[in-house]
Write a protein that holds these residues in place. Sequence first.
Motif, PDB file in Angstrom:
ATOM      1  N   ILE A  86       1.723   7.243   6.414  1.00  0.00           N
ATOM      2  CA  ILE A  86       2.465   7.999   5.419  1.00  0.00           C
ATOM      3  C   ILE A  86       1.724   7.841   4.098  1.00  0.00           C
ATOM      4  O   ILE A  86       1.170   6.794   3.804  1.00  0.00           O
ATOM      5  N   GLY A  87       1.683   8.909   3.324  1.00  0.00           N
ATOM      6  CA  GLY A  87       0.978   8.877   2.049  1.00  0.00           C
ATOM      7  C   GLY A  87      -0.046   9.994   1.961  1.00  0.00           C
ATOM      8  O   GLY A  87      -0.236  10.775   2.902  1.00  0.00           O
ATOM      9  N   ARG A  88      -0.712  10.063   0.829  1.00  0.00           N
ATOM     10  CA  ARG A  88      -1.749  11.079   0.612  1.00  0.00           C
ATOM     11  C   ARG A  88      -3.074  10.577   1.187  1.00  0.00           C
ATOM     12  O   ARG A  88      -4.023  10.277   0.464  1.00  0.00           O
ATOM     13  N   THR A  89      -3.141  10.518   2.495  1.00  0.00           N
ATOM     14  CA  THR A  89      -4.339   9.984   3.155  1.00  0.00           C
ATOM     15  C   THR A  89      -5.546  10.887   2.959  1.00  0.00           C
ATOM     16  O   THR A  89      -6.689  10.449   3.146  1.00  0.00           O
ATOM     17  N   GLN A  90      -5.315  12.129   2.573  1.00  0.00           N
ATOM     18  CA  GLN A  90      -6.446  13.047   2.345  1.00  0.00           C
ATOM     19  C   GLN A  90      -7.286  12.620   1.150  1.00  0.00           C
ATOM     20  O   GLN A  90      -8.412  13.118   0.972  1.00  0.00           O
ATOM     21  N   ASP A  91      -6.791  11.716   0.333  1.00  0.00           N
ATOM     22  CA  ASP A  91      -7.543  11.239  -0.824  1.00  0.00           C
ATOM     23  C   ASP A  91      -8.297   9.938  -0.545  1.00  0.00           C
ATOM     24  O   ASP A  91      -8.977   9.416  -1.434  1.00  0.00           O
ATOM     25  N   LEU A  92      -8.174   9.409   0.658  1.00  0.00           N
ATOM     26  CA  LEU A  92      -8.892   8.192   1.029  1.00  0.00           C
ATOM     27  C   LEU A  92     -10.357   8.522   1.330  1.00  0.00           C
ATOM     28  O   LEU A  92     -10.695   9.689   1.570  1.00  0.00           O
ATOM     29  N   PRO A  93     -11.240   7.532   1.345  1.00  0.00           N
ATOM     30  CA  PRO A  93     -12.644   7.784   1.679  1.00  0.00           C
ATOM     31  C   PRO A  93     -12.782   8.479   3.028  1.00  0.00           C
ATOM     32  O   PRO A  93     -11.982   8.257   3.949  1.00  0.00           O
ATOM     33  N   THR A 125       5.607  10.042  -5.556  1.00  0.00           N
ATOM     34  CA  THR A 125       4.637  11.043  -5.110  1.00  0.00           C
ATOM     35  C   THR A 125       5.161  11.775  -3.888  1.00  0.00           C
ATOM     36  O   THR A 125       5.020  12.999  -3.770  1.00  0.00           O
ATOM     37  N   GLU A 126       5.766  11.020  -2.972  1.00  0.00           N
ATOM     38  CA  GLU A 126       6.345  11.623  -1.770  1.00  0.00           C
ATOM     39  C   GLU A 126       7.421  12.638  -2.133  1.00  0.00           C
ATOM     40  O   GLU A 126       7.486  13.733  -1.554  1.00  0.00           O
ATOM     41  N   ALA A 127       8.281  12.289  -3.104  1.00  0.00           N
ATOM     42  CA  ALA A 127       9.347  13.200  -3.518  1.00  0.00           C
ATOM     43  C   ALA A 127       8.774  14.480  -4.117  1.00  0.00           C
ATOM     44  O   ALA A 127       9.263  15.591  -3.843  1.00  0.00           O
ATOM     45  N   VAL A 128       7.727  14.341  -4.923  1.00  0.00           N
ATOM     46  CA  VAL A 128       7.079  15.518  -5.513  1.00  0.00           C
ATOM     47  C   VAL A 128       6.477  16.404  -4.426  1.00  0.00           C
ATOM     48  O   VAL A 128       6.656  17.629  -4.428  1.00  0.00           O
ATOM     49  N   ASP A 129       5.766  15.790  -3.483  1.00  0.00           N
ATOM     50  CA  ASP A 129       5.149  16.562  -2.405  1.00  0.00           C
ATOM     51  C   ASP A 129       6.206  17.242  -1.538  1.00  0.00           C
ATOM     52  O   ASP A 129       6.037  18.389  -1.107  1.00  0.00           O
ATOM     53  N   ALA A 130       7.301  16.541  -1.284  1.00  0.00           N
ATOM     54  CA  ALA A 130       8.363  17.116  -0.461  1.00  0.00           C
ATOM     55  C   ALA A 130       9.041  18.282  -1.174  1.00  0.00           C
ATOM     56  O   ALA A 130       9.326  19.317  -0.558  1.00  0.00           O
ATOM     57  N   ALA A 131       9.292  18.129  -2.466  1.00  0.00           N
ATOM     58  CA  ALA A 131       9.921  19.215  -3.221  1.00  0.00           C
ATOM     59  C   ALA A 131       9.027  20.444  -3.252  1.00  0.00           C
ATOM     60  O   ALA A 131       9.502  21.582  -3.107  1.00  0.00           O
ATOM     61  N   ARG A 132       7.712  20.210  -3.424  1.00  0.00           N
ATOM     62  CA  ARG A 132       6.774  21.325  -3.439  1.00  0.00           C
ATOM     63  C   ARG A 132       6.758  22.036  -2.074  1.00  0.00           C
ATOM     64  O   ARG A 132       6.795  23.267  -2.011  1.00  0.00           O
ATOM     65  N   PHE A 153      16.112  18.562   3.827  1.00  0.00           N
ATOM     66  CA  PHE A 153      15.085  18.141   2.885  1.00  0.00           C
ATOM     67  C   PHE A 153      14.220  17.020   3.447  1.00  0.00           C
ATOM     68  O   PHE A 153      12.999  16.984   3.217  1.00  0.00           O
ATOM     69  N   SER A 154      14.819  16.103   4.192  1.00  0.00           N
ATOM     70  CA  SER A 154      14.072  14.945   4.696  1.00  0.00           C
ATOM     71  C   SER A 154      12.959  15.344   5.658  1.00  0.00           C
ATOM     72  O   SER A 154      12.025  14.569   5.882  1.00  0.00           O
ATOM     73  N   ARG A 155      13.044  16.534   6.214  1.00  0.00           N
ATOM     74  CA  ARG A 155      11.967  16.997   7.099  1.00  0.00           C
ATOM     75  C   ARG A 155      10.657  17.207   6.344  1.00  0.00           C
ATOM     76  O   ARG A 155       9.597  17.309   6.965  1.00  0.00           O
ATOM     77  N   TYR A 156      10.720  17.272   5.025  1.00  0.00           N
ATOM     78  CA  TYR A 156       9.532  17.507   4.218  1.00  0.00           C
ATOM     79  C   TYR A 156       8.962  16.218   3.619  1.00  0.00           C
ATOM     80  O   TYR A 156       7.955  16.251   2.916  1.00  0.00           O
ATOM     81  N   LEU A 157       9.585  15.090   3.934  1.00  0.00           N
ATOM     82  CA  LEU A 157       9.054  13.802   3.508  1.00  0.00           C
ATOM     83  C   LEU A 157       7.916  13.384   4.430  1.00  0.00           C
ATOM     84  O   LEU A 157       7.793  13.887   5.555  1.00  0.00           O
ATOM     85  N   TYR A 158       7.093  12.442   3.986  1.00  0.00           N
ATOM     86  CA  TYR A 158       6.018  11.928   4.835  1.00  0.00           C
ATOM     87  C   TYR A 158       6.573  11.337   6.130  1.00  0.00           C
ATOM     88  O   TYR A 158       5.883  11.313   7.145  1.00  0.00           O
ATOM     89  N   THR A 159       7.798  10.835   6.065  1.00  0.00           N
ATOM     90  CA  THR A 159       8.384  10.101   7.189  1.00  0.00           C
ATOM     91  C   THR A 159       9.116  10.996   8.178  1.00  0.00           C
ATOM     92  O   THR A 159       9.868  10.489   9.013  1.00  0.00           O
ATOM     93  N   THR A 160       8.914  12.292   8.098  1.00  0.00           N
ATOM     94  CA  THR A 160       9.607  13.172   9.033  1.00  0.00           C
ATOM     95  C   THR A 160       9.366  12.724  10.475  1.00  0.00           C
ATOM     96  O   THR A 160       8.247  12.398  10.869  1.00  0.00           O
ATOM     97  N   GLY A 161      10.439  12.677  11.242  1.00  0.00           N
ATOM     98  CA  GLY A 161      10.334  12.232  12.631  1.00  0.00           C
ATOM     99  C   GLY A 161      10.476  10.740  12.813  1.00  0.00           C
ATOM    100  O   GLY A 161      10.523  10.260  13.956  1.00  0.00           O
ATOM    101  N   LEU A 162      10.547   9.995  11.718  1.00  0.00           N
ATOM    102  CA  LEU A 162      10.695   8.551  11.781  1.00  0.00           C
ATOM    103  C   LEU A 162      12.092   8.162  11.306  1.00  0.00           C
ATOM    104  O   LEU A 162      12.649   8.799  10.412  1.00  0.00           O
ATOM    105  N   PRO A 163      12.670   7.106  11.857  1.00  0.00           N
ATOM    106  CA  PRO A 163      13.992   6.666  11.385  1.00  0.00           C
ATOM    107  C   PRO A 163      13.890   5.988  10.025  1.00  0.00           C
ATOM    108  O   PRO A 163      12.831   5.490   9.640  1.00  0.00           O
ATOM    109  N   ASP A 164      14.994   5.980   9.298  1.00  0.00           N
ATOM    110  CA  ASP A 164      15.028   5.244   8.036  1.00  0.00           C
ATOM    111  C   ASP A 164      14.931   3.743   8.328  1.00  0.00           C
ATOM    112  O   ASP A 164      15.350   3.281   9.391  1.00  0.00           O
ATOM    113  N   PRO A 165      14.389   2.971   7.391  1.00  0.00           N
ATOM    114  CA  PRO A 165      14.247   1.536   7.634  1.00  0.00           C
ATOM    115  C   PRO A 165      15.595   0.823   7.655  1.00  0.00           C
ATOM    116  O   PRO A 165      16.492   1.142   6.868  1.00  0.00           O
ATOM    117  N   ASP A 166      15.734  -0.119   8.559  1.00  0.00           N
ATOM    118  CA  ASP A 166      16.916  -0.974   8.596  1.00  0.00           C
ATOM    119  C   ASP A 166      16.746  -2.184   7.692  1.00  0.00           C
ATOM    120  O   ASP A 166      17.691  -2.631   7.047  1.00  0.00           O
TER     121      ASP A 166
END
Length: 234
Positions: A86-93, A125-132, A153-166
């Motif tokens: 999860i995250g903006r991995t496209q900006d990694l090396p 950053t995740e919230a901004v990307d999801a809103a966009r 809305f949660s489908r547009y978060l990086y964590t889509t398809g993953l459960p919320d943390p316990d």
Amino acid sequence: MDGNGRWAKQRGLPRIEGHRRGVETVRTVTFAARDLGVRMLTLYAFSVENWKRPQDEVGALMGLLEFYLKKELETFVRDRVRLRTIGRTQDLPAGVQKLLRTAIEETRHFTDYTLVLALNYGARTEAVDAARAYAAAVAAGTEKLNDDSWETFSRYLYTTGLPDPDLIIRTSGETRISNFLLLQAAYAEFVFTPVLWPDFGKPELAAAIAEYARRERRFGQTGDQVKPAAVQRP
């Protein structure tokens, strides 16, 4: 996973040595979690704010990430560990991106245990990307503007398809969550431990899980509502 630098400083070592030891702990905790019955583990490995660190440290961290991915891919496949990010991995090396794509593809069919690496991640950053992304979907007609449900809305978060943390564990004595899963952690339980990340192992993880198990999770309800009804004997 906090405390690598302090762990090294306490021993008169360079900060990078603390990070190297931290990578070893990642492996230890990943498989300790599975042994303890945890089916999904997310590790906050590199935040969007971490780019502000000295460039030599950032470069060393990226090098350690490459080393970890190269070393552990065979183990992931052997032990059927699914890797996600999860995250903006496209900006990694580019080299890190390539290794991530390979590991994700080769493990995507596994379902028993999932390791999620938060890389170049920040909840804001995740919230901004999801809103966009959500706004773009509305403009394209694939979403409705008046559908204001969290589920949509949660489908547009990086964590889509993953459960919320316990349970969220913060090491090294810090008592903040530093821009980590702010939306998803709405009902998570928190454990703050003084143990520095390089010293965190299976006993500490087991203790945190035991603490979590003692808590009553109400999700807005009363304690009486969430307690199982007493069995009435005839």
